[in-house]
Enzyme design. Sequence first.
Site, short mmCIF file in Angstrom:
data_model
loop_
_atom_site.label_atom_id
_atom_site.label_comp_id
_atom_site.label_asym_id
_atom_site.label_seq_id
_atom_site.Cartn_x
_atom_site.Cartn_y
_atom_site.Cartn_z
N ARG A 93 -27.84 45.85 81.88
CA ARG A 93 -29.16 45.39 82.32
C ARG A 93 -29.96 46.54 82.95
O ARG A 93 -31.17 46.67 82.76
CB ARG A 93 -28.99 44.25 83.34
N CYS A 117 -24.80 41.08 82.23
CA CYS A 117 -24.06 39.84 82.44
C CYS A 117 -24.77 38.67 81.76
O CYS A 117 -25.99 38.58 81.78
CB CYS A 117 -23.96 39.54 83.93
N ARG A 122 -32.63 35.98 81.41
CA ARG A 122 -32.94 37.33 81.87
C ARG A 122 -34.11 37.97 81.09
O ARG A 122 -33.96 38.99 80.41
CB ARG A 122 -31.69 38.21 81.84
N PRO A 123 -35.29 37.37 81.21
CA PRO A 123 -36.46 37.90 80.51
C PRO A 123 -36.92 39.24 81.11
O PRO A 123 -36.47 39.62 82.20
CB PRO A 123 -37.52 36.83 80.75
N ILE A 124 -37.81 39.93 80.39
CA ILE A 124 -38.33 41.21 80.92
C ILE A 124 -39.86 41.19 80.97
O ILE A 124 -40.49 42.24 81.04
CB ILE A 124 -37.83 42.42 80.10
N LEU A 126 -41.96 40.54 83.24
CA LEU A 126 -42.61 41.13 84.42
C LEU A 126 -42.70 42.65 84.29
O LEU A 126 -43.67 43.27 84.70
CB LEU A 126 -41.85 40.75 85.69
N1 EPU Z 1 -37.14 37.34 85.95
C1 EPU Z 1 -38.20 36.98 85.16
N2 EPU Z 1 -38.85 37.94 84.47
C2 EPU Z 1 -38.50 39.26 84.54
C3 EPU Z 1 -37.43 39.63 85.38
C4 EPU Z 1 -36.75 38.63 86.06
O1 EPU Z 1 -38.53 35.80 85.05
O2 EPU Z 1 -39.16 40.09 83.89
C5 EPU Z 1 -36.40 36.27 86.68
C6 EPU Z 1 -34.93 36.19 86.26
O3 EPU Z 1 -34.76 35.41 85.11
C7 EPU Z 1 -34.28 35.58 87.49
C8 EPU Z 1 -35.13 36.14 88.64
O4 EPU Z 1 -36.33 36.64 88.05
O5 EPU Z 1 -34.42 34.19 87.46
C9 EPU Z 1 -34.48 37.23 89.43
O6 EPU Z 1 -33.94 38.22 88.58
P1 EPU Z 1 -33.97 39.76 88.94
O7 EPU Z 1 -34.93 40.44 88.03
O8 EPU Z 1 -34.15 39.95 90.41
O9 EPU Z 1 -32.51 40.22 88.56
P2 EPU Z 1 -32.16 41.65 88.01
O10 EPU Z 1 -33.05 42.64 88.63
O11 EPU Z 1 -32.03 41.61 86.53
C10 EPU Z 1 -30.47 42.41 89.86
C11 EPU Z 1 -29.03 42.79 89.91
C12 EPU Z 1 -28.17 41.57 89.67
C13 EPU Z 1 -28.50 40.54 90.76
C14 EPU Z 1 -29.99 40.23 90.74
C15 EPU Z 1 -30.43 39.30 91.85
C16 EPU Z 1 -29.06 45.06 89.11
C17 EPU Z 1 -28.70 46.01 88.02
N3 EPU Z 1 -28.77 43.79 88.88
O12 EPU Z 1 -30.68 41.86 88.57
O13 EPU Z 1 -26.83 41.98 89.81
O14 EPU Z 1 -27.78 39.37 90.51
O15 EPU Z 1 -30.75 41.44 90.88
O16 EPU Z 1 -30.13 39.83 93.09
O17 EPU Z 1 -29.55 45.45 90.15
C18 EPU Z 1 -24.49 41.90 89.46
O18 EPU Z 1 -24.40 42.95 90.12
O19 EPU Z 1 -23.49 41.19 89.15
C19 EPU Z 1 -25.82 41.44 89.03
C20 EPU Z 1 -26.02 40.56 88.06
#
Ligand code: EPU
Length: 423
Positions: A93, A117, A122-124, A126
Amino acid sequence: MGAHFIVQGGKSLKGTIHVNGAKNAVLKSLAATILFEDTVRIENVPLIEDVFRAVELLEDLGIEVERKNRTIKIKTKNLHKTNLDINIARSLRASIVMIGPILAREKKAFFPHPGGCVIGKRPINLFLEGWKCMGAECRETKRGYTLKAKKLKGCEFIFRNISVTGTETLMMTAVLAEGTTTLRNAACEPEITALAEFLNRCGAHIEGAGTHTIKITGTGGKLLQTRRKAIKTIPDRIEAGSFLALGALLGRPLKVTGCDPEHLSVPLQILQEAGVPIRKGKDWIQVSKSRKLKSLDLKTREYPGLPTDLQSLFVILMTQAEGQSMVHETVFEGRLNYIEELNRMGARITMCDPHRALIHGPTRLRAREIESTDIRAGLAFLIGAMIAKGESRVNNIYQIDRGYEHIEERLIKLGAQIQRIES
Ligand code: EPU
């Protein structure tokens, strides 16, 4: 098939376990090195599979990486290409975090939809909206996304949902853009604050990291000159929290050292309310198995709330508590997927909907063969196997190795009986 663990459960744990550098901090520091013209040194690097994959991605871009024990030196003078290796990026990711710095530096980038994971959609969106807001154009094909910009300009961007990697990526993109960027409804995780402090020491102008509004004044397209080039990776609060849950189940007692208790205030409060004996100092926490665990309702939240990454570990704990607990996973819609497997081990958990489940405790867990589905569920299963009586087999432990360094060696030192079988 990959490697697996054979675990003899029911052994108490006693002693000290040290917390390594944070996975979710170091993956971002590695990406940040792309913003630099000269060599950057990253210290206290955890030797885990996700870090190895991130290093492979950097090397594939033509970046020179030198590792000596827990220190990595990175020379980003030349970037041979701006497209990420599809296969590696699809497994990680955090690969998308590299795209911010690549786009900011080269004004173009290509990347596939990032993997990682399997815990939800997990959309992108944003990330893409943020880059467009700064002036980039995005073309989407089946293979991935191509970004191009004549120049990147500061803008005001509001996150509809709070996103950790979204905040980090846009913050890094804005460092090399022209003008001022304001990120609203930004994430506040300590890893973000650490990254901003490091970039500021090296000439960036970032204000407000650690709050919901971050202001970045761009350096106008020039690469940063490092003044103080080392970044020491902060302790992994998720690893620490995982060990606390383990200690609350099996510790006689278990001392977790090298951690920052301030980053764990809510998990510690939950453990205390559940009746877990806790002692703590500046950089250590000691927990013991509780005689009688109390059931509690759990709700995952952005920092400083209960991290979603600790949810499975705290659910395991609640399977041993007296009474009924509710777990409400608010961040990812697929992060309770492991519950079915846990029920096969003897837990009594009823799914209410994809985000909520009722845990009926206490239940005696049974040894069996278990499949790790992601990093955190994988560790929860390993802990489940450690509290179950008898011999369990935990498969697909690459998932655990992605985030926890040599976990079995560290647990064996405490009295656990775990054997790694390479296949
Ligand atoms: N989301 C959107 N659009 C986006 C990005 C996210 O709708 O463009 C939503 C996601 O679907 C989710 C929410 O926003 O519902 C939060 O997701 P976030 O983007 O914060 O998660 P992430 O940045 O992909 C990081 C950690 C994760 C951790 C999450 C939440 C990293 C590499 N990963 O993921 O870590 O669970 O923040 O704290 O920093 C892990 O270490 O096991 C892990 C999965």
